[in-house]
Structures are given as C-alpha cells and as structure tokens.
Design a protein around this motif. Structure first.
Motif, mmCIF file in Angstrom:
data_model
loop_
_atom_site.group_PDB
_atom_site.id
_atom_site.type_symbol
_atom_site.label_atom_id
_atom_site.label_comp_id
_atom_site.label_asym_id
_atom_site.label_seq_id
_atom_site.Cartn_x
_atom_site.Cartn_y
_atom_site.Cartn_z
ATOM 1 N N THR A 121 14.902 -7.989 -3.581
ATOM 2 C CA THR A 121 14.102 -8.854 -4.459
ATOM 3 C C THR A 121 12.726 -9.126 -3.852
ATOM 4 O O THR A 121 11.746 -9.259 -4.573
ATOM 5 N N GLY A 122 12.694 -9.188 -2.523
ATOM 6 C CA GLY A 122 11.408 -9.396 -1.857
ATOM 7 C C GLY A 122 10.427 -8.284 -2.184
ATOM 8 O O GLY A 122 9.253 -8.530 -2.469
ATOM 9 N N VAL A 123 10.920 -7.059 -2.157
ATOM 10 C CA VAL A 123 10.043 -5.920 -2.475
ATOM 11 C C VAL A 123 9.622 -5.962 -3.947
ATOM 12 O O VAL A 123 8.447 -5.819 -4.282
ATOM 13 N N THR A 124 10.586 -6.193 -4.840
ATOM 14 C CA THR A 124 10.265 -6.096 -6.271
ATOM 15 C C THR A 124 9.384 -7.247 -6.756
ATOM 16 O O THR A 124 8.693 -7.112 -7.757
ATOM 17 N N LEU A 125 9.413 -8.383 -6.040
ATOM 18 C CA LEU A 125 8.549 -9.501 -6.459
ATOM 19 C C LEU A 125 7.266 -9.587 -5.629
ATOM 20 O O LEU A 125 6.472 -10.519 -5.807
ATOM 21 N N ALA A 126 7.042 -8.626 -4.750
ATOM 22 C CA ALA A 126 5.823 -8.638 -3.918
ATOM 23 C C ALA A 126 4.525 -8.677 -4.739
ATOM 24 O O ALA A 126 3.528 -9.246 -4.278
ATOM 25 N N PRO A 127 4.494 -8.102 -5.950
ATOM 26 C CA PRO A 127 3.237 -8.152 -6.720
ATOM 27 C C PRO A 127 2.751 -9.573 -7.029
ATOM 28 O O PRO A 127 1.561 -9.761 -7.291
ATOM 29 N N VAL A 128 3.660 -10.555 -7.003
ATOM 30 C CA VAL A 128 3.223 -11.942 -7.260
ATOM 31 C C VAL A 128 2.186 -12.340 -6.202
ATOM 32 O O VAL A 128 1.074 -12.783 -6.520
ATOM 33 N N THR A 129 2.558 -12.147 -4.930
ATOM 34 C CA THR A 129 1.624 -12.485 -3.844
ATOM 35 C C THR A 129 0.433 -11.524 -3.846
ATOM 36 O O THR A 129 -0.708 -11.932 -3.616
ATOM 37 N N LEU A 130 0.728 -10.272 -4.136
ATOM 38 C CA LEU A 130 -0.346 -9.263 -4.150
ATOM 39 C C LEU A 130 -1.486 -9.685 -5.092
ATOM 40 O O LEU A 130 -2.666 -9.658 -4.723
#
Lengths: 495, 351
Positions: A121-130
């Motif tokens: 989930t950390g990888v798949t939600l990384a775009p939020v921070t990106l």
C-alpha cells in the motif's frame, strides 16, 4: 460600514457553504448521535490499524518524496508522462494494483501479514506525497536553490536545503496517506489481518445494525479527525502558498541512476496491468461475449461518477464562490477536507442509519459519493482561487454587472482547469469505490469495481483479468469526461 | 449574454442532482415500472455460478432477475442480516442461500413464507422443510485442499482433526467462521459433538496457528500459491484451483474408519420471503431454482455441485455422492447452534 455589518455580511456569505457541509455531514452526524446515545466505544482494533496505517504511510512518504524531489528538481526524460503514469496509481484502490501483480506468472502473490501489506500500500499510495512534493517544489525560490547548487555538495544540499523546504509537503503526504489507509479494508482482507475498517464492515454485515457498529466507528472517526487536524496546517502551507509567481527550481539534466528512481511507480502500474493482460491471454473468444454482457454495467459505472462529480463540483462552486474572500471560510474548508477523509464505507453506513431513521427510504450511491466529495471539491475551488491574482477579481468587480453574471463571465472560466482536475479526482475516487456500492446498491444494481471483486472469488482468471482491464478503460473515460465537462461548460461562457 | 443564461450553471447542477437522486432512491419494496416482469433475488452463491442460473431463467421465462450479492468476506451473514433489517418492508422475493444453516435460521424469525414447489418433489425429505419454508437443492461438501509442491499425497491431512496436530502448526487456513459455509461446518460440529467439545476444537485450532482467511476463495488462493500448505474449504473453490492447474489436490476429510465423522453436505437453500413484493414471480423462480434443469447446470459447471434429484448426474471432478460418507446432521439443529458457535469463535479467535 461598521464592523457589525461587516460580520453579518461575512456570515451571510459563508452561510451557504456551512449549510452544504452540514448537509454533507448529516450521515456522520447520525452515527455520532447514535454513538452518544449508546455511550460505548470499542478501541480494540485501533492500535493495529494505526500501526498498519502509519507504517504504510512512512513507506509511501519515503518513496513519494524521493520520486517527487527528483522530478521536481531535475529534468528527467518523459517527465510529464512519468508524472501521469505515477498518478494513475491513485485512480484505483491499492488492492486493484496488488491483484494485478499477483496475476503475473512469477509468484509475487505469496506475501501476507501487515508488514507486506504496508509495503504494497505504501508503494501504491506514494503518488499522494509525490504530488504534494511536486507542488511544494514549484514554490522553492529559484535563486536560493541555484545558490545551494553552486556551493553545496548534493547530500548537504538535500539535507540542509531541499528537505527543509519540502518538509510540510512530506509531512502532509505522510498524514494524508495514513488517513486514507485508516479506511482501507480490502488490503487487510487480502493480506489476512484485521483493522478497524474490516471489523466495521464485517460487524455491520453480520448485524445490519448501526448501533452494533457505532462503538467501532467512533474511535476511527476520532482518529481520522486527530490526524486531519495535525495535517491541515502543513497541507495548507503547500496548497495555499504565501508567495505568488515563483517559477520554482530550474530543472537540470539528471544522471541516469537518479532518473531511474522516477520509473518505480510507472513500472508498478505497467506490471499490474500486464498481470491482468496476462490473465486474459488465451481466452479472448469467450471473453468478447462476456465483456459484452458487462457493457450496461460499464455505462452506469461511467455515468454515475461523472454525474456525481459534476454535482459535487457544482454544489461546491455555488456554495464557496460567495465566501471566496471571507477569511472565516478557511475553517470550513478544513472541515470539508476532514469530511472527505472519513472512509467511504462509514459514510455509506451513516446514510443507512439516516434511511432507517426515516423508515425505509433507500439512498442512491451517488448521494453518498456527493456528500463525501463535496468537501474535496470545495478545497479544490479554494486552492484554484488562491492562485488567481487578487487584482483580476478586483478588476472584474469594477465592471457594472450583477455578481452572478460577473462570476459566470470572469471568475469561473479562470478557475475552470483547477475545477476540472478536482472533478476528475473526485470521479476517480467514486469509480474506485467498492464499499458504498456493496452497501447501498439496490437489487439488480452492479458496478464495475464491485463486479471485479465478486468475480475474483471464483471466476476463471481470464474473466477476472478482462473485468479489471474494463475497469481501467472505464477509468480513462471517467477521468476524461469528468475533467472535460467543466472545461467545456465554463470556458464556453467566455464567448 | 443575458442574465437568464447565467442561471444555466445552477440549473445544470440542480438537474444533475435530481437525476443522481433518482437513480437508486426510493421507498423500500418499490419496484421498477414493469414490476410483474422481474424478481428480486438475494443471493449468497458466488456470482460466477449464480449468473448461469439467472441467465437460464431469464431466457426461459422472459422475467428479469434482479440479484443482490454478498461479498466474499461477509458471505451469507451479510444478506441474512439485511433480510432481518428489512423484515417490516421486504425488498427481496427470494433468498438463495449457499449456506444451509444461516437460511434455516431465518425460519425461526418469521422471514420465510411457505411454498412447496412441485419441482422439488424428487428431492429427499431431509433436505427440505415439510411446510415448504425452505427447500434444499444443489449441495456442496467441505473438502481439504493441499499444495502438492509442499505436501505429498501420503502426508496429506485426512481429517479436520489432523489440523490440531503440531505437525500442521501454522501451515493451514480456514475462512472466518462467522461467515458462509465455514460457519455451517463449525455449527455442525457443535451439533454433532456437543458445545464443549466443539469449542475446545476451536481453541485447539487457534493454538495450532490456524490462519483465518477472508473467505473460502482466499483459502484456495493461499493454498494454491503456497502461503499455507493446506486448507478447509468448499468443493467448488477447490475445483476452481484444480481447473486453473494450480499445484493442488483435493482430499475429502473424515472418510476412513467405521466411526468416521464424515464431511458436511450443504445444500443451497431456496426460500420465499414472507411479504415478498412479488410473491408469484418468487414462486416461479423457486420452481426453476430447485428443478432438475438448474441442478444439472450447477453440476456441469465449475460450481461442481451435487444434485439432490437422484436421476441428475453429479460433477465429474469429484466422486459420486453415494461413495462419500456424509456427516449426519439435523439442519434445524445446526441453525440453532449458530449463535453459540458465533460466541465461541468471538471468544477464541477474537473475531
């Protein structure tokens, strides 16, 4: 005009916004009222839920900030495409991408437990921070950063200059991701552990009794609010920058290893889609007939989020536009954001609580979607307006015409691109939903994402793969329509 | 531009809002325009298999089936809870339950209407209620699925009791016992063994590291990709894994010895809902659901379900029903034990 009159006028301007948020929050209020009457709280699943959400958010913030910092400060090949591909991960829930990866022929599906789930989930939600880091990097004073480039070694520049400048974005990304993960139920089911949301869904399904569920819901809403209150300041620092007109960091060519970091998220998207495509291999003939039977579901799955997003954005504009220059509207924007942060499944249960109270009315999923996303759309409007030079709005006020006509002719067309992006984001979250659909759809109703999960149980892998690819195709159409319609509607008024 | 055209935007928002509100809002029990031409079926059977029946019925009768499914994680319990919540204003005409016990439990709550379908005449009496409040059809058995890359046929578990042996510690999975057919199996043990022994068995499973999966399909996936070595699940899930050429094999548990426990046989259940908005259509649909034709479809498909009509051929991937030792249970008593079993599961597993 004395100060009392001024306060009254301000109050009158923020009143529609307040009424809109109160209406949107009514299902949550219904749950809180039931909770207060019961006086019971079940905290048992909160520690595990927080541990999962915070660890996944840490992974997400680390990856998102690293990729965002690279894309925001150096010139990588196919920069826009990389950003679009990376952000695509936000258009479907983590479980969707994970199931695609498990369909690959090299046995990636044997992960289980909270630690593995946090990584995925950390990888798949990384775009939020990106995205937040990218937004923050555009506000970095170019001259200061160029000076740092000249005089500091890369490591020192990152630690002493870049990270402090991006800190609010990283912190906001971390907290926003954690909040989103508090509402995640599918990944914990798939990885075999419990969270508050899995407990809420299973307990509600076992009893269909709101009173049984409320003791679990209250601590989760409390946690969401606590994290939301911690988040709003750093988030607003990024979204509502004080400076206007900064050009951001001047992008310099990147070395190859650095540029490779930016490929991580697009590779995850491509691998997951390849997994689904691989699953469909060999079954094309049967699939053509099967997919044809899903087309009515596809049509409603596209129409509903587009319509709901239009209503959400429209209501937000109608309510927030009069309050756009009133400072007191800012806390309401925060409240709207918190409203969006409440998990969709809880919003649906709240609507069921209201419906049960009104004896027998059923609520359309679209209503639940609008009530959840209207706060997000209000935030989108506020961000867009904050980036307009105030002088433009002042100049428009000199034109002798009614406020309504002025807004239609001058104000809204300038905000159209941001409103379009907000509508596209809201629509994508609706298409990706499963909880609202499974709880509120009437008999005979079907949605693509729900269909995909129902089929995942026992349908042939080719069928599951085809259903997933149809979701992706629908997602593209939804984003295009939800993003395109506000542009067409609002920019036509220029003529 | 006129002032009137400025109103376009609010009017569009209002119109869209009304359209949105109209799609799905409505009074409970309300039906679409052609109410007499549709039947509402709450269905806890897997969508993939249930659709075969719905399509066949629609083609035969011209009546539209409007199904509402359970998700895998909330199997059957979700729909039964919904039926209870809607008792005053039912929306469903028929409940097709894949879990015998949860459906039979509804009879005690006055949710089932009597209807003796003429199509169920050939179904043995022990699989249906004499007054027609529920009728069994298309049964499944519980099986053990094991990963052949990790367990040889000789070492494969032969009984569910094998899973309390330390040899299997942490290497096996079961679905959440609150839901679906796992809840049936556990409640059947309470009925067969008595409450104390069955609760102790749950405790032993927990102490031996039972992995609790989201559903039977999740058990299948975990065994197929080697996350666990074996699992207890329904035959249809197991057959899907075999069909997908996963490294797995099926064992039917508790078949050896004179006093072997046997494996539970769990018929699907068709139930007409008390106060159904469209009773006549519900009855016609039940006539089809419990017919030989529907049982044949379920037997021939990957659902691989055992027909209860003696003259309909069974699934090809499994031994015939007359060669399987079936656990002898009273379905009404199993239904009664559900709440006890639920409490025990909550106390032992904390679920």
């Amino acid at each position: 005009m004395n100060s009392v009159d001024g306060r009254r006028r301000h109050l009158a301007r923020i009143l529609p916004f307040g009424i809109l948020l109160a209406a949107a929050a009514s299902p949550i209020a219904a749950l809180l009222t039931r909770g207060a009457a019961l006086g019971q709280i079940d905290l048992s699943s909160i520690p595990g839920t927080l541990a999962f959400a915070l660890s996944a958010a840490a992974v997400s913030a680390t990856i998102g900030s690293a990729v965002g910092a690279v894309i925001g400060t150096v010139d990588v090949m196919a920069r826009r495409l990389t950003i679009v591909m990376s952000v695509t991960l936000m258009a479907a829930p983590p479980a969707f991408w994970w199931i695609g990866l498990t369909r690959l022929p090299f046995g990636i599906g044997s992960l289980s437990g909270p630690a593995s789930a946090a990584l995925v989930t950390g990888v798949t939600l990384a775009p939020v921070t990106l995205l937040l880091v990218l937004a923050a990097s555009r506000e970095i004073p170019a001259t200061a950063y160029e000076a740092a480039r000249l005089f500091l070694k890369p490591r020192r520049r990152i630690v002493a200059v870049l990270f402090p400048l991006l800190r609010p974005a990283v912190l906001a990304g971390f907290l926003l991701t954690a909040i989103l993960l508090l509402g995640e139920s599918e990944i914990p089911f798939l990885f075999g552990f419990r969270t508050s949301m899995t407990d809420i869904i299973t307990r509600f399904s076992r009893t269909f009794d709101v009173a049984e569920t409320v003791p679990l819901v209250l601590p989760l809403i409390g946690t969401v609010c606590a994290l939301g209150l911690a988040m709003w300041k750093p988030l607003f620092t990024v979204l509502f920058p004080q400076s206007a007109g900064e050009r951001g960091v001047i992008l310099r060519p990147a070395s190859r290893p650095i540029a490779l970091i930016t490929a991580l998220l697009p590779v995850v998207v491509l691998l997951s889609l390849a997994g689904y495509a691989w699953a469909t291999a060999g079954g094309q003939q049967a699939l053509t007939r099967r997919v044809a039977t899903w087309l009515p579901t596809a049509a409603i799955s596209v129409t509903e989020p587009v319509l709901s997003a239009m209503v959400s954005v429209g209501l937000a504009v109608l309510a927030v536009y009069p309050a756009r220059r009133v400072p007191a509207a800012r806390p309401l924007v925060v409240a709207g954001l918190l409203l969006f942060c409440v998990p969709a499944g809880i919003v649906a249960i709240g609507w069921i609580a209201l419906a049960q109270h009104v004896s027998g009315f059923s609520v359309a999923p679209g209503i639940a979607y609008v009530s959840r996303t209207v706060g997000l759309c209000a935030l989108g409007f506020a961000i867009a307006y904050s980036r307009l030079p105030r002088t433009l709005d002042d100049a428009a006020r000199l034109v002798p015409m009614s406020p309504l006509r002025r807004a239609w002719l001058f104000g809204l067309p300038l905000l159209a691109p941001s409103l379009a992006a907000t509508a596209a984001l809201a629509a994508a979250t609706m298409l990706a939903d499963r909880d609202v659909a499974s709880l509120l759809l009437p008999p005979g109703g079907s949605r693509l994402m729900l269909n995909l999960y129902l089929l995942s149980a026992n349908a042939p892998t080719a069928v599951v793969g085809a259903a997933a690819l149809l979701v992706v195709a629908a997602g593209v159409v939804v984003v295009a329509l939800a993003g395109g319609l506000p542009l067409i509607l609002l920019t036509r008024s220029r003529g | 531009m006129s002032e009137r055209s400025c109103l376009t935007f609010p009017m569009i928002v209002l119109a869209l809002g009304m359209v949105l509100g109209a799609t799905g809002c409505g009074r409970a029990g309300s039906q679409p325009g052609k109410a007499e031409q549709s039947v509402v079926v709450y269905c806890s059977a897997d969508k993939e298999f249930a659709e075969l029946i719905f399509k066949a019925y629609e083609a035969k009768s011209g009546v539209t089936v409007r199904p509402l499914y359970d998700t895998e994680e909330t199997k059957t319990a979700g729909l039964t809870a919904r039926l209870v919540a809607e008792k005053a204003r039912p929306k469903a005409d028929v409940f097709w339950s894949s879990d015998t016990s949860r459906a039979v439990a509804l009879v005690g709550q006055d949710l089932a209407a009597s209807y003796v379908s003429p199509a169920a005449e050939g179904i043995p009496a022990r699989y249906k209620d004499p007054s027609g409040r529920w009728t069994g059809f298309g049964a499944r058995i519980r099986v053990i699925l094991y990963n052949t890359a990790r367990v040889t046929a000789a070492d494969a578990p032969r009984s569910i009791a094998d899973f309390i042996n330390p040899r299997w510690k942490g290497r096996f999975a079961i679905a959440n016992p609150h839901f679906g057919t796992t809840s049936f199996q556990m409640a059947a043990l309470f009925s067969k063994w008595g409450d104390a022994k069955a609760a102790a068995f749950l405790q032993q499973l927990k102490e031996n590291g039972a992995v609790i999966a989201a559903g039977n399909a999740d058990v299948k996936d975990r065994v197929a990709d080697g996350r666990v070595d074996a699992g207890i699940l329904d035959e249809d899930d197991a057959v899907v894994a075999v069909r997908d050429k996963k490294p797995v094999a099926i064992a039917i548990p508790d078949q050896e010895g004179a006093d072997a426990l046997g494996t539970p046989l769990m018929p699907n259940v068709a139930m007409l809902i008390q106060g159904a908005p469209n009773r006549e259509q519900g009855q016609r649909f039940i006539d089809f659901l419990v017919s030989k034709e529907a049982e044949r479809i379920l037997a021939e498909s990957d659902a691989a379900q055992y027909p209860l009509h003696a003259d309909v051929a069974g699934p090809t991937l499994l031994p015939p029903l007359n060669r399987i030792r079936v656990m002898e249970v009273d379905y009404v008593d199993v239904a009664r034990r559900l709440s006890l079993m639920d409490d025990a599961v909550k106390s032992v597993f904390g679920l």
